[in-house]
Design a protein around this motif. Structure first.
Motif, short mmCIF file in Angstrom:
data_model
loop_
_atom_site.label_atom_id
_atom_site.label_comp_id
_atom_site.label_asym_id
_atom_site.label_seq_id
_atom_site.Cartn_x
_atom_site.Cartn_y
_atom_site.Cartn_z
N PHE A 116 -17.07 20.73 34.79
CA PHE A 116 -17.95 19.96 35.66
C PHE A 116 -18.54 20.79 36.81
O PHE A 116 -19.31 20.27 37.61
CB PHE A 116 -17.23 18.74 36.23
N LEU A 117 -18.17 22.05 36.91
CA LEU A 117 -18.74 22.91 37.95
C LEU A 117 -20.20 23.20 37.61
O LEU A 117 -20.53 23.51 36.47
CB LEU A 117 -17.98 24.23 38.05
N LYS A 118 -21.06 23.12 38.60
CA LYS A 118 -22.49 23.38 38.36
C LYS A 118 -22.73 24.77 37.81
O LYS A 118 -23.68 25.00 37.07
CB LYS A 118 -23.28 23.15 39.64
N SER A 119 -21.86 25.71 38.16
CA SER A 119 -22.00 27.09 37.69
C SER A 119 -21.51 27.29 36.25
O SER A 119 -21.74 28.33 35.66
CB SER A 119 -21.26 28.04 38.62
N ASP A 120 -20.83 26.30 35.70
CA ASP A 120 -20.29 26.41 34.34
C ASP A 120 -21.36 25.97 33.34
O ASP A 120 -21.95 24.90 33.49
CB ASP A 120 -19.05 25.51 34.22
N PRO A 121 -21.59 26.77 32.31
CA PRO A 121 -22.60 26.40 31.30
C PRO A 121 -22.32 25.06 30.62
O PRO A 121 -23.23 24.40 30.13
CB PRO A 121 -22.54 27.54 30.28
#
Length: 141
Positions: free
Chosen positions: A63-68
């Motif tokens: 759920f991290l914005k940086s995670d694809p």
């Protein structure tokens, strides 16, 4: 996380399982779902509901914005909201989520945390007791 706010708990948990364990065998998916429910049972800082636990910042990397994975999860969430057909693996994640929530699928780990075997052991793991290794994840409590 606001994009996920209107989804029911079973879909949020299925998205978490998909984002964290879609490449794992069935038991690996059950183990990740078990962690979610184990955290809910603690009713602590991690949250008191499935959605609170899954969407708490920095708890599930998918759920991290940086995670694809996050963009893929948003696409799947939109499909769920529009009752579109979702992919087969997500359908299995939904079955696991529903089964864990209703109790027709048993939890298979007492773990509340985990990490992939493919990464360096995180610092937090040294302060916890190792519970299980299931698939490519190591679980801790």
């Amino acid at each position: 996380m606001k994009a996920f706010a209107d989804l029911p708990d079973n879909e949020i948990m299925a998205l978490t399982i998909y984002g964290e364990a879609r490449g794992e065998p069935y038991l690996g998916k059950v183990a990740v779902g078990s962690v979610v429910l184990n955290r809910v049972d603690l009713k602590g800082w991690q949250g008191k509901t499935i959605s609170e636990v899954c969407l708490k910042p920095y708890q599930f990397s998918c759920f991290l914005k940086s995670d694809p994975n996050s963009m893929m999860l948003l696409d799947i969430a939109q499909d769920c909201a529009h009752e579109a057909t979702v992919n087969r693996v997500f359908a299995i994640c939904m079955e696991v989520s529903d089964g864990l929530i209703t109790g027709t699928v048993d939890r298979i780990t007492e773990g509340t945390h985990y990490h992939s075997t493919g990464i360096k052991v995180p610092n937090w793991a040294y302060e916890m007791k190792r519970a299980d290794k299931i698939g490519r994840h190591i679980f801790y409590r």
